[in-house]
Scaffold this motif. Structure first.
Motif, PDB file in Angstrom:
ATOM      1  N   SER A 202       0.814  -1.213   0.000  1.00 39.07           N
ATOM      2  CA  SER A 202       0.000   0.000   0.000  1.00 39.07           C
ATOM      3  C   SER A 202       0.850   1.268   0.000  1.00 39.07           C
ATOM      4  CB  SER A 202      -0.960  -0.012   1.191  1.00 39.07           C
ATOM      5  OG  SER A 202      -0.247   0.080   2.398  1.00 39.07           O
ATOM      6  N   CYS A 203       2.183   1.100   0.036  1.00 37.24           N
ATOM      7  CA  CYS A 203       3.046   2.288  -0.002  1.00 37.24           C
ATOM      8  C   CYS A 203       3.757   2.405  -1.344  1.00 37.24           C
ATOM      9  CB  CYS A 203       4.094   2.233   1.104  1.00 37.24           C
ATOM     10  SG  CYS A 203       5.283   3.592   0.994  1.00 37.24           S
ATOM     11  N   ALA A 204       3.600   3.570  -1.976  1.00 38.79           N
ATOM     12  CA  ALA A 204       4.393   3.868  -3.166  1.00 38.79           C
ATOM     13  C   ALA A 204       5.763   4.300  -2.662  1.00 38.79           C
ATOM     14  CB  ALA A 204       3.737   4.989  -3.958  1.00 38.79           C
TER      15      ALA A 204
ATOM     16  N   GLN B 270       8.520   5.949  -2.855  1.00 37.02           N
ATOM     17  CA  GLN B 270       9.128   7.247  -2.547  1.00 37.02           C
ATOM     18  C   GLN B 270       8.069   8.233  -2.062  1.00 37.02           C
ATOM     19  OE1 GLN B 270      12.214   7.699  -2.353  1.00 37.02           O
ATOM     20  NE2 GLN B 270      13.207   6.165  -3.661  1.00 37.02           N
ATOM     21  N   SER B 271       7.568   8.008  -0.894  1.00 37.90           N
ATOM     22  CA  SER B 271       6.466   8.829  -0.416  1.00 37.90           C
ATOM     23  C   SER B 271       6.850   9.576   0.858  1.00 37.90           C
ATOM     24  CB  SER B 271       5.259   7.921  -0.178  1.00 37.90           C
ATOM     25  OG  SER B 271       4.180   8.651   0.324  1.00 37.90           O
ATOM     26  N   THR B 272       6.004  10.497   1.254  1.00 37.67           N
ATOM     27  CA  THR B 272       6.224  11.170   2.533  1.00 37.67           C
ATOM     28  C   THR B 272       5.360  10.501   3.594  1.00 37.67           C
ATOM     29  OG1 THR B 272       4.407  12.721   2.193  1.00 37.67           O
ATOM     30  CG2 THR B 272       6.571  13.385   1.378  1.00 37.67           C
TER      31      THR B 272
ATOM     32  N   GLU C  92       1.675  11.001   3.277  1.00 34.26           N
ATOM     33  CA  GLU C  92       0.953  10.288   2.227  1.00 34.26           C
ATOM     34  C   GLU C  92       1.212   8.792   2.216  1.00 34.26           C
ATOM     35  OE1 GLU C  92       2.495  12.554  -0.924  1.00 34.26           O
ATOM     36  OE2 GLU C  92       1.002  14.155  -0.729  1.00 34.26           O
ATOM     37  N   CYS C  93       1.947   8.334   3.198  1.00 32.31           N
ATOM     38  CA  CYS C  93       2.339   6.920   3.213  1.00 32.31           C
ATOM     39  C   CYS C  93       1.115   6.019   3.321  1.00 32.31           C
ATOM     40  CB  CYS C  93       3.287   6.651   4.379  1.00 32.31           C
ATOM     41  SG  CYS C  93       3.742   4.916   4.522  1.00 32.31           S
ATOM     42  N   GLY C  94       0.960   5.156   2.361  1.00 34.07           N
ATOM     43  CA  GLY C  94      -0.182   4.250   2.349  1.00 34.07           C
ATOM     44  C   GLY C  94      -0.183   3.305   3.530  1.00 34.07           C
ATOM     45  N   ILE C  95       1.002   2.971   4.011  1.00 35.10           N
ATOM     46  CA  ILE C  95       1.092   2.056   5.156  1.00 35.10           C
ATOM     47  C   ILE C  95       0.477   2.713   6.378  1.00 35.10           C
ATOM     48  CG2 ILE C  95       2.694   0.945   6.740  1.00 35.10           C
ATOM     49  CD1 ILE C  95       4.526   0.379   4.403  1.00 35.10           C
TER      50      ILE C  95
ATOM     51  N   GLY D 262      10.221  11.631   4.674  1.00 39.58           N
ATOM     52  CA  GLY D 262      10.030  10.454   3.841  1.00 39.58           C
ATOM     53  C   GLY D 262       9.625   9.277   4.707  1.00 39.58           C
ATOM     54  N   CYS D 263       9.008   8.298   4.077  1.00 38.52           N
ATOM     55  CA  CYS D 263       8.484   7.185   4.875  1.00 38.52           C
ATOM     56  C   CYS D 263       9.351   5.941   4.745  1.00 38.52           C
ATOM     57  CB  CYS D 263       7.043   6.900   4.489  1.00 38.52           C
ATOM     58  SG  CYS D 263       6.873   6.265   2.817  1.00 38.52           S
ATOM     59  N   GLU D 264      10.609   6.101   4.384  1.00 41.80           N
ATOM     60  CA  GLU D 264      11.471   4.914   4.192  1.00 41.80           C
ATOM     61  C   GLU D 264      11.560   4.079   5.465  1.00 41.80           C
ATOM     62  OE1 GLU D 264      13.043   8.035   4.207  1.00 41.80           O
ATOM     63  OE2 GLU D 264      12.392   8.539   2.164  1.00 41.80           O
TER      64      GLU D 264
ATOM     65  N   VAL E 273       9.352   3.599   7.665  1.00 43.70           N
ATOM     66  CA  VAL E 273       8.151   2.772   7.778  1.00 43.70           C
ATOM     67  C   VAL E 273       8.299   1.528   6.906  1.00 43.70           C
ATOM     68  CG1 VAL E 273       5.664   2.692   7.423  1.00 43.70           C
ATOM     69  CG2 VAL E 273       6.737   4.821   8.167  1.00 43.70           C
ATOM     70  N   ASN E 274       8.706   1.757   5.674  1.00 38.74           N
ATOM     71  CA  ASN E 274       8.874   0.635   4.753  1.00 38.74           C
ATOM     72  C   ASN E 274       9.892  -0.365   5.282  1.00 38.74           C
ATOM     73  OD1 ASN E 274       7.205   2.190   3.251  1.00 38.74           O
ATOM     74  ND2 ASN E 274       8.743   2.824   1.750  1.00 38.74           N
ATOM     75  N   ARG E 275      10.993   0.173   5.785  1.00 42.70           N
ATOM     76  CA  ARG E 275      12.039  -0.711   6.302  1.00 42.70           C
ATOM     77  C   ARG E 275      11.508  -1.565   7.433  1.00 42.70           C
ATOM     78  NH1 ARG E 275      16.146   2.667   4.840  1.00 42.70           N
ATOM     79  NH2 ARG E 275      15.677   4.227   6.440  1.00 42.70           N
TER      80      ARG E 275
HETATM   81 ZN    ZN Z   1       5.234   4.667   2.868  1.00 43.86          ZN
END
Ligand code: ZN
Ligand code: ZN
Ligand code: ZN
Ligand code: ZN
Lengths: 144, 144
Positions: free
Chosen positions: A123-125, A127-129, A132-135, B88-90, B92-94
């Motif tokens: 759910s996360c694109a 390179q997002s902020t 706007e993070c889908g997660i 940035g949401c990196e 979160v992704n990580r």
């Molecule tokens: Zn994200």
DNA sequence: CTAAACTCTATGGTAACTATAGAGTCAAGC
DNA sequence: GCTTGACTCTATAGTTACCATAGAGTTTAG
């Protein structure tokens, strides 16, 4: 290593050597003793625990059981059963069966969890902020 | 339910109702507060915790995270991140990626365990005595 | 006004250990 | 004999995310 006088000479080891011989930690061994899985037959004059080779085998048995994730309570049961050689072994079978079932359940739970986590990740694109993070958005929505 | 005077009237609930609204236990809520995941904004005259609807949402977020087996420490991180909307949401992704990896590892471990348990189970001829039980014998043999 | 239902804090328990602290023991070298 | 280092002893706290309980105070409905 300590040798003592008796009708037969027995090789006794201290806890550190027992740990090396079995691959258990010293603390685990003391823990198993506290939990009545392993007895210390003898102590040295200075109060050090001394073990014979039978104890080495018992500890290997415990370790083998632990590697199969049997609980200390279950291992205690197995040890007790082992001392009733004439009895039927249905209890042993039941324990293993129930364990297999528990593990299967846990695998299913984790598989479900894995699916949910993958969906969340998607759910996360990339390179997002944060805003706007889908997660984070997904996590904020009440599920089901 | 309690209503208080202020420029705007706000509906406040006590911990028991918050628990019902979210499906969390009362103890969990107090635990999350101690762990700084959830703040109690207000107390009644009698020192009862009072919560507004924003807190209900925050707790639902926490519950959602917990259902995905995120640790309280990780949830604390997510909450902190949420308060930096521009970043940035990196991270979160990580976090999610690493979680997925952990779960995959655990599934593999459990699958190995399952195989071993099945093999162990097969080593017993069902109607046996403890003395001759293949399971107990297998457990007594040092593995590998 | 009273009894039930609720809430408060603080504490102990869960599982199987790990990691300390502070003290004592043992073996070897000088 | 003495010291030094490695080893061991007991007891205690910490890990994780809560649950359970005790004993006290609060609120609310009848
Ligand atoms: Zn994200
Ligand atoms: Zn089991
Ligand atoms: Zn994690
Ligand atoms: Zn059998």
């Amino acid at each position: 290593m300590v040798t003592i006088e008796s009708s037969i000479k027995v090789r006794l080891v201290k806890i550190g050597e027992l740990a090396k011989l079995t691959g258990c930690s010293v603390q685990s061994i003391r823990h198993y003793e506290k939990e009545k899985l392993l007895a210390t037959l003898r102590r040295s004059d200075g109060n050090f625990r001394l073990y014979d080779s039978a104890t080495v085998d018992q500890l290997k048995f415990i370790k083998h059981c632990r590697s199969l994730d049997l609980s200390l309570a279950e291992i205690r049961q197995l040890i007790a059963l082992n001392q009733q050689p004439g009895m039927g072994c249905e209890d042993v079978n039941r324990m293993v069966d129930s364990h297999i079932e528990q593990v299967a359940l846990r695998i299913n739970e984790l598989q479900d969890l894995q699916d949910k986590l993958m969906a969340l990740r998607n759910s996360c694109a990339s390179q997002s902020t944060v805003k706007e993070c889908g997660i984070l958005q997904t996590l904020s929505v009440t599920q089901k």
